[in-house]
Design a protein around this motif. Sequence first.
Motif, PDB file in Angstrom:
ATOM      1  N   PHE A  56     -49.645  -7.470 -10.772  1.00 55.76           N
ATOM      2  CA  PHE A  56     -50.284  -6.847  -9.623  1.00 55.76           C
ATOM      3  C   PHE A  56     -50.589  -5.387  -9.916  1.00 55.76           C
ATOM      4  N   GLU A  57     -51.737  -4.942  -9.435  1.00 54.08           N
ATOM      5  CA  GLU A  57     -52.100  -3.541  -9.557  1.00 54.08           C
ATOM      6  C   GLU A  57     -53.038  -3.187  -8.407  1.00 54.08           C
ATOM      7  N   VAL A  58     -52.734  -2.107  -7.718  1.00 52.50           N
ATOM      8  CA  VAL A  58     -53.571  -1.633  -6.627  1.00 52.50           C
ATOM      9  C   VAL A  58     -53.918  -0.174  -6.920  1.00 52.50           C
ATOM     10  N   LYS A  59     -55.185   0.081  -7.145  1.00 51.88           N
ATOM     11  CA  LYS A  59     -55.663   1.438  -7.459  1.00 51.88           C
ATOM     12  C   LYS A  59     -54.876   2.070  -8.607  1.00 51.88           C
ATOM     13  N   GLY A  60     -54.618   1.279  -9.633  1.00 58.60           N
ATOM     14  CA  GLY A  60     -53.925   1.774 -10.813  1.00 58.60           C
ATOM     15  C   GLY A  60     -52.423   1.893 -10.683  1.00 58.60           C
ATOM     16  N   VAL A  61     -51.851   1.419  -9.560  1.00 57.41           N
ATOM     17  CA  VAL A  61     -50.411   1.550  -9.321  1.00 57.41           C
ATOM     18  C   VAL A  61     -49.792   0.164  -9.176  1.00 57.41           C
ATOM     19  N   ASN A  62     -48.656  -0.048  -9.814  1.00 56.13           N
ATOM     20  CA  ASN A  62     -47.916  -1.298  -9.660  1.00 56.13           C
ATOM     21  C   ASN A  62     -47.227  -1.283  -8.296  1.00 56.13           C
ATOM     22  N   PRO A  63     -47.638  -2.161  -7.357  1.00 56.05           N
ATOM     23  CA  PRO A  63     -47.044  -2.144  -6.019  1.00 56.05           C
ATOM     24  C   PRO A  63     -45.658  -2.788  -5.964  1.00 56.05           C
ATOM     25  N   TYR A  64     -45.279  -3.478  -7.009  1.00 54.09           N
ATOM     26  CA  TYR A  64     -43.979  -4.155  -7.039  1.00 54.09           C
ATOM     27  C   TYR A  64     -43.219  -3.708  -8.277  1.00 54.09           C
ATOM     28  N   ALA A  65     -42.651  -2.503  -8.202  1.00 53.59           N
ATOM     29  CA  ALA A  65     -41.990  -1.910  -9.361  1.00 53.59           C
ATOM     30  C   ALA A  65     -40.470  -1.933  -9.282  1.00 53.59           C
ATOM     31  N   ALA A  66     -39.910  -2.028  -8.068  1.00 50.87           N
ATOM     32  CA  ALA A  66     -38.453  -2.005  -7.913  1.00 50.87           C
ATOM     33  C   ALA A  66     -38.049  -2.789  -6.664  1.00 50.87           C
ATOM     34  N   VAL A  67     -36.895  -3.450  -6.724  1.00 55.15           N
ATOM     35  CA  VAL A  67     -36.366  -4.167  -5.560  1.00 55.15           C
ATOM     36  C   VAL A  67     -35.887  -3.144  -4.543  1.00 55.15           C
ATOM     37  N   ASN A  68     -36.316  -3.293  -3.290  1.00 52.32           N
ATOM     38  CA  ASN A  68     -35.895  -2.393  -2.219  1.00 52.32           C
ATOM     39  C   ASN A  68     -34.990  -3.135  -1.248  1.00 52.32           C
ATOM     40  N   SER A  69     -35.525  -4.167  -0.567  1.00 50.73           N
ATOM     41  CA  SER A  69     -34.734  -4.920   0.409  1.00 50.73           C
ATOM     42  C   SER A  69     -35.428  -6.239   0.728  1.00 50.73           C
ATOM     43  N   ALA A  70     -34.731  -7.080   1.466  1.00 50.66           N
ATOM     44  CA  ALA A  70     -35.302  -8.350   1.924  1.00 50.66           C
ATOM     45  C   ALA A  70     -34.697  -8.665   3.281  1.00 50.66           C
ATOM     46  N   ARG A  71     -35.521  -9.299   4.138  1.00 53.00           N
ATOM     47  CA  ARG A  71     -35.011  -9.660   5.460  1.00 53.00           C
ATOM     48  C   ARG A  71     -35.836 -10.805   6.038  1.00 53.00           C
ATOM     49  N   TYR A  72     -35.175 -11.564   6.905  1.00 57.07           N
ATOM     50  CA  TYR A  72     -35.871 -12.590   7.673  1.00 57.07           C
ATOM     51  C   TYR A  72     -36.396 -11.927   8.944  1.00 57.07           C
ATOM     52  N   VAL A  73     -37.626 -12.256   9.314  1.00 56.42           N
ATOM     53  CA  VAL A  73     -38.226 -11.734  10.539  1.00 56.42           C
ATOM     54  C   VAL A  73     -38.604 -12.933  11.400  1.00 56.42           C
ATOM     55  N   GLU A  74     -38.043 -13.001  12.608  1.00 53.00           N
ATOM     56  CA  GLU A  74     -38.380 -14.060  13.546  1.00 53.00           C
ATOM     57  C   GLU A  74     -39.304 -13.499  14.609  1.00 53.00           C
ATOM     58  N   ARG A  75     -40.349 -14.253  14.896  1.00 54.23           N
ATOM     59  CA  ARG A  75     -41.312 -13.835  15.916  1.00 54.23           C
ATOM     60  C   ARG A  75     -41.436 -14.968  16.922  1.00 54.23           C
ATOM     61  N   THR A  76     -41.181 -14.649  18.183  1.00 49.18           N
ATOM     62  CA  THR A  76     -41.280 -15.638  19.241  1.00 49.18           C
ATOM     63  C   THR A  76     -42.445 -15.286  20.152  1.00 49.18           C
ATOM     64  N   ILE A  77     -43.317 -16.266  20.370  1.00 43.19           N
ATOM     65  CA  ILE A  77     -44.459 -16.092  21.259  1.00 43.19           C
ATOM     66  C   ILE A  77     -44.247 -16.977  22.481  1.00 43.19           C
ATOM     67  N   THR A  78     -44.302 -16.367  23.635  1.00 43.59           N
ATOM     68  CA  THR A  78     -44.192 -17.092  24.890  1.00 43.59           C
ATOM     69  C   THR A  78     -45.470 -16.875  25.677  1.00 43.59           C
ATOM     70  N   ASP A  79     -46.217 -17.948  25.874  1.00 45.36           N
ATOM     71  CA  ASP A  79     -47.454 -17.860  26.658  1.00 45.36           C
ATOM     72  C   ASP A  79     -47.119 -17.685  28.133  1.00 45.36           C
ATOM     73  N   VAL A  80     -47.801 -16.776  28.771  1.00 48.46           N
ATOM     74  CA  VAL A  80     -47.636 -16.553  30.202  1.00 48.46           C
ATOM     75  C   VAL A  80     -48.818 -17.160  30.953  1.00 48.46           C
ATOM     76  N   ILE A  81     -50.012 -16.914  30.441  1.00 45.66           N
ATOM     77  CA  ILE A  81     -51.219 -17.521  31.014  1.00 45.66           C
ATOM     78  C   ILE A  81     -51.966 -18.159  29.851  1.00 45.66           C
ATOM     79  N   THR A  82     -52.345 -19.413  30.006  1.00 43.00           N
ATOM     80  CA  THR A  82     -53.131 -20.080  28.963  1.00 43.00           C
ATOM     81  C   THR A  82     -54.406 -20.638  29.570  1.00 43.00           C
ATOM     82  N   ASP A  83     -55.436 -20.606  28.785  1.00 45.02           N
ATOM     83  CA  ASP A  83     -56.733 -21.149  29.201  1.00 45.02           C
ATOM     84  C   ASP A  83     -57.196 -20.652  30.574  1.00 45.02           C
ATOM     85  N   ALA A  84     -57.013 -19.372  30.829  1.00 45.97           N
ATOM     86  CA  ALA A  84     -57.482 -18.802  32.108  1.00 45.97           C
ATOM     87  C   ALA A  84     -59.001 -18.825  32.130  1.00 45.97           C
ATOM     88  N   LYS A  85     -59.565 -19.238  33.259  1.00 41.54           N
ATOM     89  CA  LYS A  85     -61.023 -19.316  33.385  1.00 41.54           C
ATOM     90  C   LYS A  85     -61.513 -18.442  34.490  1.00 41.54           C
TER      91      LYS A  85
END
Length: 77
Positions: free
Chosen positions: A48-77
């Motif tokens: 990988f290279e972006v504008k001449g720079v390696n974007p993945y050069a060192a391990v920093n961190s890792a995490r799971y991200v959970e995203r919950t979507i709750t519809d309040v109004i659907t198909d409103a007309k």
Amino acid sequence: MNTTVTLELKFGTADGKTRSLSVKNPKSGLTAAELQPAMASIIGLNVFEVKGVNPYAAVNSARYVERTITDVITDAK
């Protein structure tokens, strides 16, 4: 309600910044002992290279991200 899980891998770039790589629907329960070598493999590929720079050069961190979507109004007309 719809919940999605993403594994966010954070790397240090060659120019001292942080860059993320997100994986949708990852295997659950991965540990640091499993993720660090996998992230090191990504770094070792050096494909990988972006504008001449390696974007993945060192391990920093890792995490799971959970995203919950709750519809309040659907198909409103």
